[in-house]
Design a protein around this motif. Structure first.
Motif, PDB file in Angstrom:
ATOM      1  N   HIS A   1      64.655 -14.093 -14.720  1.00  0.00           N
ATOM      2  CA  HIS A   1      64.020 -14.362 -13.439  1.00  0.00           C
ATOM      3  C   HIS A   1      62.671 -14.999 -13.709  1.00  0.00           C
ATOM      4  O   HIS A   1      62.284 -15.144 -14.886  1.00  0.00           O
ATOM      5  N   MET A   2      61.949 -15.405 -12.676  1.00  0.00           N
ATOM      6  CA  MET A   2      60.710 -16.145 -12.892  1.00  0.00           C
ATOM      7  C   MET A   2      59.669 -15.865 -11.806  1.00  0.00           C
ATOM      8  O   MET A   2      60.001 -15.561 -10.659  1.00  0.00           O
ATOM      9  N   ASP A   3      58.403 -15.950 -12.220  1.00  0.00           N
ATOM     10  CA  ASP A   3      57.277 -15.896 -11.292  1.00  0.00           C
ATOM     11  C   ASP A   3      56.100 -16.560 -11.992  1.00  0.00           C
ATOM     12  O   ASP A   3      56.285 -17.201 -13.027  1.00  0.00           O
ATOM     13  N   THR A   4      54.898 -16.442 -11.437  1.00  0.00           N
ATOM     14  CA  THR A   4      53.743 -17.085 -12.053  1.00  0.00           C
ATOM     15  C   THR A   4      52.555 -16.142 -12.123  1.00  0.00           C
ATOM     16  O   THR A   4      52.387 -15.258 -11.278  1.00  0.00           O
ATOM     17  N   HIS A   5      51.716 -16.355 -13.123  1.00  0.00           N
ATOM     18  CA  HIS A   5      50.488 -15.582 -13.286  1.00  0.00           C
ATOM     19  C   HIS A   5      49.511 -15.966 -12.185  1.00  0.00           C
ATOM     20  O   HIS A   5      49.293 -17.143 -11.900  1.00  0.00           O
ATOM     21  N   HIS A   6      48.922 -14.939 -11.566  1.00  0.00           N
ATOM     22  CA  HIS A   6      47.981 -15.126 -10.449  1.00  0.00           C
ATOM     23  C   HIS A   6      48.620 -15.878  -9.280  1.00  0.00           C
ATOM     24  O   HIS A   6      47.901 -16.447  -8.451  1.00  0.00           O
ATOM     25  N   HIS A   7      49.950 -15.879  -9.229  1.00  0.00           N
ATOM     26  CA  HIS A   7      50.670 -16.535  -8.131  1.00  0.00           C
ATOM     27  C   HIS A   7      50.204 -17.974  -7.915  1.00  0.00           C
ATOM     28  O   HIS A   7      50.014 -18.430  -6.775  1.00  0.00           O
ATOM     29  N   VAL A   8      50.089 -18.717  -9.006  1.00  0.00           N
ATOM     30  CA  VAL A   8      49.639 -20.108  -8.876  1.00  0.00           C
ATOM     31  C   VAL A   8      50.636 -20.953  -8.090  1.00  0.00           C
ATOM     32  O   VAL A   8      50.278 -22.009  -7.552  1.00  0.00           O
ATOM     33  N   HIS A   9      51.894 -20.488  -7.992  1.00  0.00           N
ATOM     34  CA  HIS A   9      52.874 -21.286  -7.239  1.00  0.00           C
ATOM     35  C   HIS A   9      52.646 -21.225  -5.733  1.00  0.00           C
ATOM     36  O   HIS A   9      53.349 -21.906  -4.978  1.00  0.00           O
TER      37      HIS A   9
ATOM     38  N   ILE B   1      60.261 -14.999 -17.083  1.00  0.00           N
ATOM     39  CA  ILE B   1      59.090 -15.746 -17.541  1.00  0.00           C
ATOM     40  C   ILE B   1      57.988 -15.694 -16.491  1.00  0.00           C
ATOM     41  O   ILE B   1      58.238 -15.815 -15.288  1.00  0.00           O
ATOM     42  N   HIS B   2      56.778 -15.493 -16.970  1.00  0.00           N
ATOM     43  CA  HIS B   2      55.571 -15.412 -16.146  1.00  0.00           C
ATOM     44  C   HIS B   2      54.794 -16.705 -16.428  1.00  0.00           C
ATOM     45  O   HIS B   2      53.907 -16.744 -17.268  1.00  0.00           O
ATOM     46  N   PHE B   3      55.168 -17.789 -15.744  1.00  0.00           N
ATOM     47  CA  PHE B   3      54.562 -19.091 -16.003  1.00  0.00           C
ATOM     48  C   PHE B   3      53.053 -19.028 -15.803  1.00  0.00           C
ATOM     49  O   PHE B   3      52.556 -18.397 -14.871  1.00  0.00           O
ATOM     50  N   GLN B   4      52.322 -19.731 -16.664  1.00  0.00           N
ATOM     51  CA  GLN B   4      50.863 -19.672 -16.623  1.00  0.00           C
ATOM     52  C   GLN B   4      50.223 -21.039 -16.410  1.00  0.00           C
ATOM     53  O   GLN B   4      50.628 -22.035 -17.010  1.00  0.00           O
ATOM     54  N   LEU B   5      49.195 -21.038 -15.572  1.00  0.00           N
ATOM     55  CA  LEU B   5      48.226 -22.136 -15.478  1.00  0.00           C
ATOM     56  C   LEU B   5      46.813 -21.569 -15.430  1.00  0.00           C
ATOM     57  O   LEU B   5      45.857 -22.301 -15.208  1.00  0.00           O
ATOM     58  N   THR B   6      46.707 -20.248 -15.578  1.00  0.00           N
ATOM     59  CA  THR B   6      45.425 -19.552 -15.500  1.00  0.00           C
ATOM     60  C   THR B   6      45.354 -18.501 -16.607  1.00  0.00           C
ATOM     61  O   THR B   6      46.297 -18.299 -17.354  1.00  0.00           O
ATOM     62  N   GLY B   7      44.215 -17.822 -16.655  1.00  0.00           N
ATOM     63  CA  GLY B   7      44.047 -16.715 -17.594  1.00  0.00           C
ATOM     64  C   GLY B   7      43.109 -17.013 -18.732  1.00  0.00           C
ATOM     65  O   GLY B   7      42.817 -16.129 -19.550  1.00  0.00           O
ATOM     66  N   GLY B   8      42.620 -18.254 -18.828  1.00  0.00           N
ATOM     67  CA  GLY B   8      41.699 -18.595 -19.901  1.00  0.00           C
ATOM     68  C   GLY B   8      42.357 -18.816 -21.246  1.00  0.00           C
ATOM     69  O   GLY B   8      41.662 -18.910 -22.266  1.00  0.00           O
ATOM     70  N   HIS B   9      43.700 -18.903 -21.270  1.00  0.00           N
ATOM     71  CA  HIS B   9      44.411 -19.128 -22.522  1.00  0.00           C
ATOM     72  C   HIS B   9      44.650 -20.619 -22.751  1.00  0.00           C
ATOM     73  O   HIS B   9      44.625 -21.420 -21.815  1.00  0.00           O
ATOM     74  N   ALA B  10      44.924 -20.970 -23.998  1.00  0.00           N
ATOM     75  CA  ALA B  10      45.239 -22.353 -24.314  1.00  0.00           C
ATOM     76  C   ALA B  10      46.633 -22.692 -23.810  1.00  0.00           C
ATOM     77  O   ALA B  10      47.529 -21.837 -23.820  1.00  0.00           O
TER      78      ALA B  10
ATOM     79  N   THR C   1      60.790  -7.189 -16.187  1.00  0.00           N
ATOM     80  CA  THR C   1      59.442  -7.596 -16.565  1.00  0.00           C
ATOM     81  C   THR C   1      59.419  -9.098 -16.746  1.00  0.00           C
ATOM     82  O   THR C   1      60.458  -9.715 -17.006  1.00  0.00           O
ATOM     83  N   THR C   2      58.247  -9.700 -16.561  1.00  0.00           N
ATOM     84  CA  THR C   2      58.101 -11.128 -16.814  1.00  0.00           C
ATOM     85  C   THR C   2      57.033 -11.327 -17.888  1.00  0.00           C
ATOM     86  O   THR C   2      55.967 -10.714 -17.848  1.00  0.00           O
ATOM     87  N   ALA C   3      57.351 -12.192 -18.848  1.00  0.00           N
ATOM     88  CA  ALA C   3      56.534 -12.340 -20.054  1.00  0.00           C
ATOM     89  C   ALA C   3      55.656 -13.582 -20.010  1.00  0.00           C
ATOM     90  O   ALA C   3      56.086 -14.659 -19.599  1.00  0.00           O
ATOM     91  N   MET C   4      54.433 -13.413 -20.483  1.00  0.00           N
ATOM     92  CA  MET C   4      53.493 -14.501 -20.675  1.00  0.00           C
ATOM     93  C   MET C   4      53.669 -15.034 -22.096  1.00  0.00           C
ATOM     94  O   MET C   4      53.827 -14.252 -23.034  1.00  0.00           O
ATOM     95  N   THR C   5      53.592 -16.341 -22.261  1.00  0.00           N
ATOM     96  CA  THR C   5      53.733 -16.914 -23.598  1.00  0.00           C
ATOM     97  C   THR C   5      52.413 -17.361 -24.200  1.00  0.00           C
ATOM     98  O   THR C   5      52.356 -17.635 -25.405  1.00  0.00           O
ATOM     99  N   ARG C   6      51.324 -17.426 -23.406  1.00  0.00           N
ATOM    100  CA  ARG C   6      50.106 -18.042 -23.895  1.00  0.00           C
ATOM    101  C   ARG C   6      49.069 -17.100 -24.513  1.00  0.00           C
ATOM    102  O   ARG C   6      48.215 -17.571 -25.278  1.00  0.00           O
ATOM    103  N   PRO C   7      49.052 -15.803 -24.233  1.00  0.00           N
ATOM    104  CA  PRO C   7      48.074 -14.954 -24.921  1.00  0.00           C
ATOM    105  C   PRO C   7      48.267 -14.965 -26.436  1.00  0.00           C
ATOM    106  O   PRO C   7      49.383 -15.160 -26.925  1.00  0.00           O
ATOM    107  N   ALA C   8      47.201 -14.750 -27.172  1.00  0.00           N
ATOM    108  CA  ALA C   8      47.288 -14.671 -28.628  1.00  0.00           C
ATOM    109  C   ALA C   8      48.263 -13.572 -29.023  1.00  0.00           C
ATOM    110  O   ALA C   8      48.182 -12.455 -28.522  1.00  0.00           O
TER     111      ALA C   8
END
Length: 270
Positions: free
Chosen positions: A121-129, A59-68, A33-40
């Motif tokens: 391992h690593m990937d990105t939210h919404h495949h921003v990469h 890690i599920h790197f984020q640049l999207t999702g509406g989170h801070a 599984t890959t984890a997001m760090t930005r959701p509340a």
């Protein structure tokens, strides 16, 4: 033996998503599984399961999702909206600064580590990469960490291979949406392995989760996550993979490639 890494994206998005992923791991075939760090509340959820998921949580790197963002919004102005949060979707990202992406993703990585997780391992939210202004930073981090990185297309795989970064031989993104049945799952896996050698490793992306109030509030993809759990835990899928000679694996099943020569493409197309 052919190997299939079934990765559950979005760990820590909500309590219900965490429960569903854990259910798909305990009773089904999910091994990563890959984890997001930005959701509340994400940090607390990750910390609570860090030990149990050691070696299986990336890690599920984020640049999207509406989170801070992790960093103050004023420090990463090219990454946030006027409200100081990430855009909802990949297409809504403006011209992103590579330095800001690098610093923000390092902050997300540092936060994950502070929760007791060394990412496997690593990937990105919404495949921003997939974006050409984001991929170079993704590639840089993949090489530095030396962990398997998701390749969503052949050009991306070529760039990772040339840099010596681990990645799966093929990636299945279509187990999503409405056609969530054991038969469809097995069709996707068979098609992915068909052109590959018997030693190939394929990654399949999934989004299991138990629906909850918070998930309904922030995501249109909610009830279908429970159907994913049913498919991923079905005897039909387990038997079908065995009949194909496919074994499930975790991130450790993705080998490091032999370092090659860059193809000059500079990265994948968006």
């Amino acid at each position: 033996m052919r190997r299939l890494m079934i990765n559950a994206d979005d760990f820590a998005l909500t309590d219900g998503v965490c429960r569903g992923i854990l259910q798909a791991m305990e009773h089904g075939l999910v091994r990563a599984t890959t984890a997001m760090t930005r959701p509340a509340g994400a940090a607390a959820r990750i910390t609570a399961h860090a030990d149990a998921l050691s070696g299986r949580m990336g890690i599920h790197f984020q640049l999207t999702g509406g989170h801070a963002p992790c960093l103050p919004p004023g420090d990463v102005p090219s990454l946030v909206t006027a409200e100081g949060v990430f855009p909802r979707k990949r297409m809504d990202i403006g011209q992103a600064s590579a330095d800001e992406i690098r610093r923000e993703w390092q902050a997300q990585l540092d936060l994950l580590r502070s929760c007791g997780v060394s990412p496997s391992h690593m990937d990105t939210h919404h495949h921003v990469h997939k974006r050409p202004d984001v991929f170079p930073v993704y590639l840089e981090i993949a090489v530095r960490l030396g962990i398997p990185a998701r390749a969503t297309n052949p050009a991306m795989a070529a760039a990772l291979r040339a840099a010596g970064a681990p990645y799966a031989d093929a990636f299945i993104t279509d187990f999503f949406g409405q056609d969530l049945t054991p038969g469809r799952f097995l069709e996707l896996v068979a098609a992915a392995f068909a052109p590959l050698p018997d030693t190939a490793v394929v990654e399949l992306m999934c989004h299991p989760g138990q629906n909850d109030t918070e998930l309904c509030r922030i995501s249109a993809y909610n009830q279908a996550r429970e159907q994913e759990i049913a498919v991923l835990s079905s005897p039909e899928v387990r038997q079908g993979l065995a009949d194909m000679g496919v074994a499930v694996c975790g991130p450790e099943g993705i080998p490091r490639p032999v370092r090659g020569v860059r193809d000059g493409s500079g990265g994948p197309p968006s």
